[in-house]
Design a protein around this motif. Structure first.
Motif, PDB file in Angstrom:
ATOM      1  N   MET A  80     -20.395 -24.446  45.549  1.00 43.83           N
ATOM      2  CA  MET A  80     -20.807 -23.116  45.097  1.00 43.83           C
ATOM      3  C   MET A  80     -19.673 -22.112  45.283  1.00 43.83           C
ATOM      4  O   MET A  80     -19.150 -21.946  46.379  1.00 43.83           O
ATOM      5  N   HIS A  81     -19.290 -21.461  44.186  1.00 48.39           N
ATOM      6  CA  HIS A  81     -18.280 -20.403  44.211  1.00 48.39           C
ATOM      7  C   HIS A  81     -18.993 -19.061  44.302  1.00 48.39           C
ATOM      8  O   HIS A  81     -20.081 -18.891  43.747  1.00 48.39           O
ATOM      9  N   GLN A 118     -13.993 -21.199  37.302  1.00 49.41           N
ATOM     10  CA  GLN A 118     -13.963 -22.440  38.089  1.00 49.41           C
ATOM     11  C   GLN A 118     -15.335 -23.108  38.108  1.00 49.41           C
ATOM     12  O   GLN A 118     -15.467 -24.317  37.907  1.00 49.41           O
ATOM     13  N   ALA A 119     -16.383 -22.313  38.366  1.00 50.75           N
ATOM     14  CA  ALA A 119     -17.737 -22.870  38.400  1.00 50.75           C
ATOM     15  C   ALA A 119     -18.143 -23.434  37.049  1.00 50.75           C
ATOM     16  O   ALA A 119     -18.760 -24.510  36.968  1.00 50.75           O
ATOM     17  N   LEU A 125     -21.983 -24.475  41.053  1.00 49.68           N
ATOM     18  CA  LEU A 125     -22.857 -23.308  41.122  1.00 49.68           C
ATOM     19  C   LEU A 125     -22.014 -22.049  41.302  1.00 49.68           C
ATOM     20  O   LEU A 125     -20.930 -22.089  41.887  1.00 49.68           O
ATOM     21  N   LEU A 126     -22.547 -20.928  40.799  1.00 54.31           N
ATOM     22  CA  LEU A 126     -21.914 -19.623  40.971  1.00 54.31           C
ATOM     23  C   LEU A 126     -22.915 -18.718  41.680  1.00 54.31           C
ATOM     24  O   LEU A 126     -24.045 -18.561  41.224  1.00 54.31           O
ATOM     25  N   TYR A 127     -22.514 -18.144  42.808  1.00 48.94           N
ATOM     26  CA  TYR A 127     -23.380 -17.230  43.549  1.00 48.94           C
ATOM     27  C   TYR A 127     -22.843 -15.808  43.407  1.00 48.94           C
ATOM     28  O   TYR A 127     -21.694 -15.532  43.770  1.00 48.94           O
ATOM     29  N   SER A 165     -22.790 -29.023  31.860  1.00 46.94           N
ATOM     30  CA  SER A 165     -24.258 -28.989  31.872  1.00 46.94           C
ATOM     31  C   SER A 165     -24.847 -28.694  33.250  1.00 46.94           C
ATOM     32  O   SER A 165     -25.946 -28.144  33.359  1.00 46.94           O
ATOM     33  N   THR A 166     -24.123 -29.048  34.321  1.00 54.46           N
ATOM     34  CA  THR A 166     -24.668 -28.831  35.666  1.00 54.46           C
ATOM     35  C   THR A 166     -24.395 -27.418  36.198  1.00 54.46           C
ATOM     36  O   THR A 166     -24.895 -27.059  37.272  1.00 54.46           O
ATOM     37  N   PHE A 167     -23.625 -26.629  35.472  1.00 55.70           N
ATOM     38  CA  PHE A 167     -23.319 -25.263  35.896  1.00 55.70           C
ATOM     39  C   PHE A 167     -24.606 -24.468  36.082  1.00 55.70           C
ATOM     40  O   PHE A 167     -25.520 -24.535  35.271  1.00 55.70           O
TER      41      PHE A 167
END
Length: 291
Positions: A80-81, A118-119, A125-127, A165-167
């Motif tokens: 997770m970024h 990057q994510a 994941l992007l937080y 697809s998993t982003f």
């Protein structure tokens, strides 16, 4: 995790765990540890993320939104970024920047990708923490990232970036907090909104036992009572949310191993407040529970 998930959701989680087990950014996977008396908070967030939805965690400061995001990263085994929003957030902080590098003795301009790109390109994941702290004009650049297109035209390179697809995107919001602005409806409509309540009662006891170095069960029970009284005061508008922060409570518990409880509360909770009236209110509550 004692939650029975649908088979398809469980399979999705296991597939991602295998996929990212040896990822070069595996160190970015969260450590987990989110606990709540409302299990559907976690359940609903897992389902939404597995279905490819963006998740917006809404709740008071210190309720555990970041810990919930880290737990989702842990459960999916997915790096997770993070972006920490503020009025100074700009496109470079989100997307990346150009810099001059030396290649074979010659200067060349290279683009260094930021957390969003990057994510997207790695399927991570992007937080986005405190998303409503960002200036409203900053966030529309993410509209295409957050809808069905999952794409972005990088303004620094002209490249069209398509997410794997998993982003997935998890954002957190503190409503009504100083410095925040209401989220644009078009932006909010791109998220599944999940309320994150304060952790209380036995669930809070479990958190303090797991995350604090305090092991005295009698003291832990009194800190749980302190938290409950502070939450009542927050909900009635007598003190700010900062006073009922779980992070601050854990700080006070840790200090109480070596300091008298009232002094630990002073250092861990009271002195984080700005208003003298609020400080006095917290002291009065603490003095009824601790000698």
């Amino acid at each position: 995790m004692n939650i029975a998930l649908p088979v398809a959701i469980e399979q999705q989680m296991q597939t991602r765990k295998k996929q990212f087990a040896y990822d070069e950014d595996a160190y970015l996977i969260g450590k987990g540890g989110y606990t709540t008396a409302a299990p559907y908070t976690l359940y609903d967030a897992i389902v939404a993320l597995a279905l490819g939805k963006n998740v917006l965690l809404k709740g008071p400061t210190g309720a555990g939104k970041t810990k919930l995001a880290e737990t989702l990263s842990y459960l999916f085994g997915q790096p997770m970024h993070s972006i920490n929003c503020s009025v100074d957030l700009d496109a470079e902080a989100m997307l990346g920047f150009k810099t001059i590098q030396e290649r074979e003795g010659k200067p060349v301009i290279e683009f260094i990708p930021g957390p969003v790109i990057q994510a997207m390109t790695k399927g991570h994941l992007l937080y986005i923490d405190e998303i409503n702290m960002a200036k409203p004009e900053t966030l529309p650049i993410l509209n295409g990232v957050l809808d069905y297109r999952k794409t972005l035209t990088n303004p620094f390179t002209g490249e069209v970036v398509k997410a794997k697809s998993t982003f997935g995107v998890i954002a957190a919001i503190n409503e009504g907090y100083i410095g925040t602005v209401p989220l644009n409806e078009a932006l909010k409509n791109r998220f599944i909104v999940i309320d994150v309540p304060y952790i209380q009662g036995d669930a809070l006891k479990d958190v303090l036992r797991a995350q604090s170095i305090l092991k005295d069960h009698s003291l832990i029970d009194r800190f749980v009572m302190l938290s409950a009284d502070l939450i009542v005061q927050v909900q009635s508008g007598q003190i700010s949310e900062t006073a009922a922060s779980i992070r601050a409570l854990i700080d006070a518990c840790d200090l109480a191993v070596y300091l008298p409880p009232l002094r630990a509360i002073e250092r861990g909770i009271v002195e984080k407040l700005e208003d003298d009236r609020e400080k006095a209110a917290v002291r009065n509550i603490a003095e009824t529970l601790f000698e």
